[in-house]
Design a protein around this motif. Structure first.
Motif, PDB file in Angstrom:
ATOM      1  N   ASN A  34      12.517   1.355   6.844  1.00 33.61           N
ATOM      2  CA  ASN A  34      12.222   0.034   7.417  1.00 33.61           C
ATOM      3  C   ASN A  34      10.803  -0.020   7.968  1.00 33.61           C
ATOM      4  OD1 ASN A  34      14.714  -1.154   6.853  1.00 33.61           O
ATOM      5  ND2 ASN A  34      15.638  -0.375   8.741  1.00 33.61           N
ATOM      6  N   ALA A  35      10.378   1.064   8.625  1.00 28.64           N
ATOM      7  CA  ALA A  35       9.005   1.124   9.152  1.00 28.64           C
ATOM      8  C   ALA A  35       7.995   1.165   8.013  1.00 28.64           C
ATOM      9  CB  ALA A  35       8.850   2.342  10.057  1.00 28.64           C
ATOM     10  N   LEU A  36       8.324   1.876   6.946  1.00 33.26           N
ATOM     11  CA  LEU A  36       7.442   1.953   5.777  1.00 33.26           C
ATOM     12  C   LEU A  36       7.226   0.568   5.182  1.00 33.26           C
ATOM     13  CD1 LEU A  36       5.927   3.668   3.645  1.00 33.26           C
ATOM     14  CD2 LEU A  36       8.117   3.894   2.427  1.00 33.26           C
ATOM     15  N   LYS A  37       8.286  -0.223   5.125  1.00 30.27           N
ATOM     16  CA  LYS A  37       8.176  -1.598   4.619  1.00 30.27           C
ATOM     17  C   LYS A  37       7.173  -2.400   5.443  1.00 30.27           C
ATOM     18  CE  LYS A  37      10.984  -5.684   3.580  1.00 30.27           C
ATOM     19  NZ  LYS A  37      12.372  -6.251   3.588  1.00 30.27           N
ATOM     20  N   LYS A  38       7.201  -2.203   6.745  1.00 28.37           N
ATOM     21  CA  LYS A  38       6.284  -2.923   7.633  1.00 28.37           C
ATOM     22  C   LYS A  38       4.849  -2.434   7.452  1.00 28.37           C
ATOM     23  CE  LYS A  38       9.908  -3.800  11.038  1.00 28.37           C
ATOM     24  NZ  LYS A  38      10.426  -3.519  12.387  1.00 28.37           N
ATOM     25  N   GLU A  39       4.677  -1.122   7.259  1.00 32.79           N
ATOM     26  CA  GLU A  39       3.325  -0.597   7.032  1.00 32.79           C
ATOM     27  C   GLU A  39       2.743  -1.162   5.739  1.00 32.79           C
ATOM     28  OE1 GLU A  39       0.694   3.532   6.688  1.00 32.79           O
ATOM     29  OE2 GLU A  39       2.900   3.677   6.731  1.00 32.79           O
ATOM     30  N   ILE A  40       3.549  -1.246   4.701  1.00 28.08           N
ATOM     31  CA  ILE A  40       3.083  -1.816   3.430  1.00 28.08           C
ATOM     32  C   ILE A  40       2.620  -3.249   3.638  1.00 28.08           C
ATOM     33  CG2 ILE A  40       3.788  -2.504   1.103  1.00 28.08           C
ATOM     34  CD1 ILE A  40       5.801  -0.124   1.214  1.00 28.08           C
ATOM     35  N   ALA A  41       3.392  -4.020   4.387  1.00 27.54           N
ATOM     36  CA  ALA A  41       3.032  -5.422   4.642  1.00 27.54           C
ATOM     37  C   ALA A  41       1.707  -5.520   5.395  1.00 27.54           C
ATOM     38  CB  ALA A  41       4.141  -6.107   5.431  1.00 27.54           C
ATOM     39  N   LEU A  42       1.481  -4.611   6.342  1.00 34.04           N
ATOM     40  CA  LEU A  42       0.247  -4.630   7.130  1.00 34.04           C
ATOM     41  C   LEU A  42      -0.972  -4.266   6.289  1.00 34.04           C
ATOM     42  CD1 LEU A  42       1.500  -2.958  10.439  1.00 34.04           C
ATOM     43  CD2 LEU A  42       0.789  -5.343  10.146  1.00 34.04           C
ATOM     44  N   LYS A  43      -0.770  -3.553   5.184  1.00 30.12           N
ATOM     45  CA  LYS A  43      -1.879  -3.088   4.355  1.00 30.12           C
ATOM     46  C   LYS A  43      -2.001  -3.872   3.047  1.00 30.12           C
ATOM     47  CE  LYS A  43      -2.026   1.648   6.182  1.00 30.12           C
ATOM     48  NZ  LYS A  43      -1.866   3.098   5.892  1.00 30.12           N
ATOM     49  N   GLN A  44      -1.379  -5.032   2.984  1.00 26.67           N
ATOM     50  CA  GLN A  44      -1.369  -5.816   1.748  1.00 26.67           C
ATOM     51  C   GLN A  44      -2.761  -6.036   1.168  1.00 26.67           C
ATOM     52  OE1 GLN A  44       0.783  -7.347  -0.497  1.00 26.67           O
ATOM     53  NE2 GLN A  44       2.252  -5.909   0.377  1.00 26.67           N
ATOM     54  N   GLU A  45      -3.722  -6.328   2.017  1.00 26.32           N
ATOM     55  CA  GLU A  45      -5.054  -6.661   1.509  1.00 26.32           C
ATOM     56  C   GLU A  45      -5.719  -5.476   0.821  1.00 26.32           C
ATOM     57  OE1 GLU A  45      -7.996  -5.924   5.279  1.00 26.32           O
ATOM     58  OE2 GLU A  45      -6.945  -7.853   5.191  1.00 26.32           O
ATOM     59  N   LEU A  46      -5.306  -4.263   1.148  1.00 31.65           N
ATOM     60  CA  LEU A  46      -5.896  -3.081   0.519  1.00 31.65           C
ATOM     61  C   LEU A  46      -5.471  -2.943  -0.937  1.00 31.65           C
ATOM     62  CD1 LEU A  46      -5.494  -0.470   3.409  1.00 31.65           C
ATOM     63  CD2 LEU A  46      -7.534  -1.767   2.773  1.00 31.65           C
ATOM     64  N   PHE A  47      -4.369  -3.561  -1.298  1.00 30.05           N
ATOM     65  CA  PHE A  47      -3.883  -3.485  -2.678  1.00 30.05           C
ATOM     66  C   PHE A  47      -4.578  -4.497  -3.592  1.00 30.05           C
ATOM     67  CE2 PHE A  47      -0.306  -1.743  -0.267  1.00 30.05           C
ATOM     68  CZ  PHE A  47       0.015  -0.621  -1.016  1.00 30.05           C
ATOM     69  N   GLN A  48      -5.107  -5.553  -3.009  1.00 33.05           N
ATOM     70  CA  GLN A  48      -5.565  -6.690  -3.812  1.00 33.05           C
ATOM     71  C   GLN A  48      -6.810  -6.397  -4.638  1.00 33.05           C
ATOM     72  OE1 GLN A  48      -5.882  -9.907  -1.012  1.00 33.05           O
ATOM     73  NE2 GLN A  48      -3.706  -9.824  -0.465  1.00 33.05           N
ATOM     74  N   PHE A  74      10.613   3.067  -3.910  1.00 37.01           N
ATOM     75  CA  PHE A  74       9.733   2.557  -4.971  1.00 37.01           C
ATOM     76  C   PHE A  74       9.770   1.045  -5.051  1.00 37.01           C
ATOM     77  CE2 PHE A  74      10.027   6.981  -6.314  1.00 37.01           C
ATOM     78  CZ  PHE A  74       8.710   7.234  -6.670  1.00 37.01           C
ATOM     79  N   ASP A  75      10.938   0.456  -4.812  1.00 40.35           N
ATOM     80  CA  ASP A  75      11.033  -1.004  -4.849  1.00 40.35           C
ATOM     81  C   ASP A  75      10.117  -1.645  -3.804  1.00 40.35           C
ATOM     82  OD1 ASP A  75      12.804  -0.975  -6.924  1.00 40.35           O
ATOM     83  OD2 ASP A  75      14.591  -1.323  -5.692  1.00 40.35           O
ATOM     84  N   LEU A  76       9.921  -0.969  -2.672  1.00 41.04           N
ATOM     85  CA  LEU A  76       9.050  -1.504  -1.619  1.00 41.04           C
ATOM     86  C   LEU A  76       7.615  -1.685  -2.104  1.00 41.04           C
ATOM     87  CD1 LEU A  76      10.236   0.566   1.506  1.00 41.04           C
ATOM     88  CD2 LEU A  76      10.787  -1.818   0.956  1.00 41.04           C
ATOM     89  N   PHE A  77       7.215  -0.894  -3.094  1.00 42.05           N
ATOM     90  CA  PHE A  77       5.830  -0.936  -3.580  1.00 42.05           C
ATOM     91  C   PHE A  77       5.658  -1.757  -4.862  1.00 42.05           C
ATOM     92  CE2 PHE A  77       5.615   2.796  -0.841  1.00 42.05           C
ATOM     93  CZ  PHE A  77       4.357   2.686  -0.274  1.00 42.05           C
ATOM     94  N   ARG A  78       6.731  -2.236  -5.446  1.00 39.24           N
ATOM     95  CA  ARG A  78       6.621  -2.883  -6.756  1.00 39.24           C
ATOM     96  C   ARG A  78       5.770  -4.149  -6.735  1.00 39.24           C
ATOM     97  NH1 ARG A  78       9.479  -0.617 -10.824  1.00 39.24           N
ATOM     98  NH2 ARG A  78      11.176   0.805 -10.264  1.00 39.24           N
ATOM     99  N   GLY A  79       5.717  -4.812  -5.608  1.00 36.89           N
ATOM    100  CA  GLY A  79       4.875  -6.001  -5.533  1.00 36.89           C
ATOM    101  C   GLY A  79       3.412  -5.699  -5.299  1.00 36.89           C
ATOM    102  N   CYS A  80       3.093  -4.412  -5.068  1.00 35.61           N
ATOM    103  CA  CYS A  80       1.715  -4.006  -4.742  1.00 35.61           C
ATOM    104  C   CYS A  80       1.072  -3.147  -5.825  1.00 35.61           C
ATOM    105  CB  CYS A  80       1.693  -3.229  -3.434  1.00 35.61           C
ATOM    106  SG  CYS A  80       2.579  -3.988  -2.077  1.00 35.61           S
ATOM    107  N   VAL A  81       1.882  -2.342  -6.480  1.00 32.56           N
ATOM    108  CA  VAL A  81       1.385  -1.415  -7.500  1.00 32.56           C
ATOM    109  C   VAL A  81       2.008  -1.779  -8.838  1.00 32.56           C
ATOM    110  CG1 VAL A  81       1.254   1.004  -8.227  1.00 32.56           C
ATOM    111  CG2 VAL A  81       1.133   0.426  -5.790  1.00 32.56           C
ATOM    112  N   ASP A  82       1.176  -1.907  -9.852  1.00 35.19           N
ATOM    113  CA  ASP A  82       1.657  -2.244 -11.195  1.00 35.19           C
ATOM    114  C   ASP A  82       2.105  -0.961 -11.900  1.00 35.19           C
ATOM    115  OD1 ASP A  82       2.223  -3.213 -13.672  1.00 35.19           O
ATOM    116  OD2 ASP A  82       0.191  -3.879 -14.154  1.00 35.19           O
ATOM    117  N   PHE A  83       3.377  -0.633 -11.757  1.00 32.31           N
ATOM    118  CA  PHE A  83       3.901   0.585 -12.360  1.00 32.31           C
ATOM    119  C   PHE A  83       4.023   0.479 -13.878  1.00 32.31           C
ATOM    120  CE2 PHE A  83       5.778   1.113  -8.002  1.00 32.31           C
ATOM    121  CZ  PHE A  83       5.103   2.279  -7.680  1.00 32.31           C
TER     122      PHE A  83
END
Length: 375
Positions: A34-48, A74-83
């Motif tokens: 759950n915390a990892l999900k929040k960290e991903i959201a906070l770093k969204q701009e780094l993926f763009q 892995f599902d947490l990252f699917r919207g950020c990383v093009d696997f």
């Protein structure tokens, strides 16, 4: 090239030699995700603005996650990383975790590269290290991976262990090269402060092998691995042609990487970042509004030292022009400090690339230490 690193901080038990951050409190796995999900959201701009070529899940022991937890990670990252691109997706796995059920879950993830913590052929030494697998379980895990369509397989080995004879090390190497693997990382045991091995060393219960034995084990390893088609591309890393680790290469070439999870490090925009090395604190910070990381901007001295360290650990080395292009302060320092190593053939200059000669790679850490700029 850019990469993502995810640190899964959990272990069923702690290996006596390991100083990486880990926790045996497996009850925190769900809170961690759950915390990892929040960290991903906070770093969204780094993926763009980045295209990712490598995605690495390390630890700790990522394979302590259940099948559902692994898929969720892995599902947490699917919207950020093009696997769907040709991303190298690696996960570290403990051999005894690699069951048929685990494989079924793994197949529902984008993982295409597996790193097994094999360590040694000796079950006695595995027990001494507090590892929870036996050597035959490592063999079975590698073969099971191949049977299930995984062909980019790496294993980790440790040499310089107490009571590890040259014959025992040779036997380990000859067994391992017969396995269907394409990559191997081998590390000399280091007695890190705070580990159980360090405590036993201080108490006299363990004894370090001498430098001559260490050198013999290193040279034997290089010779055997080369005979079986493994190219050395870094002091501790060997691979079949075409299977150099992108994750490792990214670090050594100074590429951008974004770290997630407790103790994970990041590097981008000329700065280093590191997350808090405590899973409880990591969870609490991300559930609240406290900062969960620290950062520092690299100074000119840091840039010089990193170029030395990262470049000289690789077989390729670094471009001499990279050092000469720095301020005279650092280029003159390098010329002065490196003279004895060039004069004795430890360092060589080949078509503009500065590297450590093959016969002296065992002392790479000492050379780097001498070339570091320390105020």
């Amino acid at each position: 090239m850019a990469g993502v690193y995810v640190h899964v901080p959990f272990c069923k038990r702690k290996c006596f030699y390991c100083d990486f951050y880990k926790s045996t409190n497996l009850r925190l796995k769900n809170d961690f995700l759950n915390a990892l999900k929040k960290e991903i959201a906070l770093k969204q701009e780094l993926f763009q603005s980045r295209v990712f070529d490598t995605f690495y899940v390390g630890g700790g022991t990522p394979s302590v996650l259940s099948g559902d937890e692994l898929i969720l990670l892995f599902d947490l990252f699917r919207g950020c990383v093009d696997f769907n691109r040709s991303v190298e997706v690696t996960i570290e796995i403990n051999p005894d975790d690699f069951t048929d059920d685990f494989v079924l879950s793994l197949k529902q993830t984008p993982v295409n590269r597996i790193s097994f913590g094999l360590q040694t052929q000796s079950d006695d030494l595995l027990k001494l290290m507090n590892r929870r697998h036996l050597f035959q379980q490592s063999v079975d895990a590698v073969n099971r991976a191949v049977e299930n369509g995984y062909h980019n397989i790496s294993v980790d080995l440790i040499y310089g262990l107490p009571s590890l004879s040259l014959d025992m090390w040779k036997s380990t190497l000859l067994c391992v090269v017969q396995l269907p693997i394409v990559h191997l990382s081998a590390y000399h045991l280091t007695y890190e402060s705070g580990t159980e091995f360090y405590r036993r060393l201080q108490c006299g219960d363990l004894k370090e092998i001498d430098e001559d034995e260490s050198l013999q084990q290193y040279r034997l390893m290089v010779d055997i691995l080369q005979q079986y088609g493994f190219e050395q591309y870094e002091v501790s890393a060997f691979a079949k042609r075409g299977f150099y680790s992108r994750h490792n290469t990214l670090y050594w070439e100074g590429g951008d990487y974004i770290g997630f999870g407790p103790s994970a490090h990041s590097f981008y925009q000329g700065s280093r970042f590191w997350n808090v090395s405590d899973v409880d604190a990591y969870i609490q910070c991300l559930n609240g509004s406290e900062s969960f990381y620290a950062e520092e901007k690299l100074t000119d001295r840091d840039c010089y030292n990193e170029r030395i360290m990262l470049g000289l650990r690789t077989v390729k080395g670094f471009l001499m022009q990279d050092i000469l292009a720095m301020s005279v302060y650092f280029s003159d320092y390098f010329i002065l400090q490196s003279k004895k190593y060039f004069d004795t053939g430890v360092l060589i200059l080949d078509n503009g690339w500065c590297r450590i000669s093959s016969e002296h790679r065992f002392i790479t850490d000492k050379v780097i230490e001498d070339l570091f700029f320390v105020e």
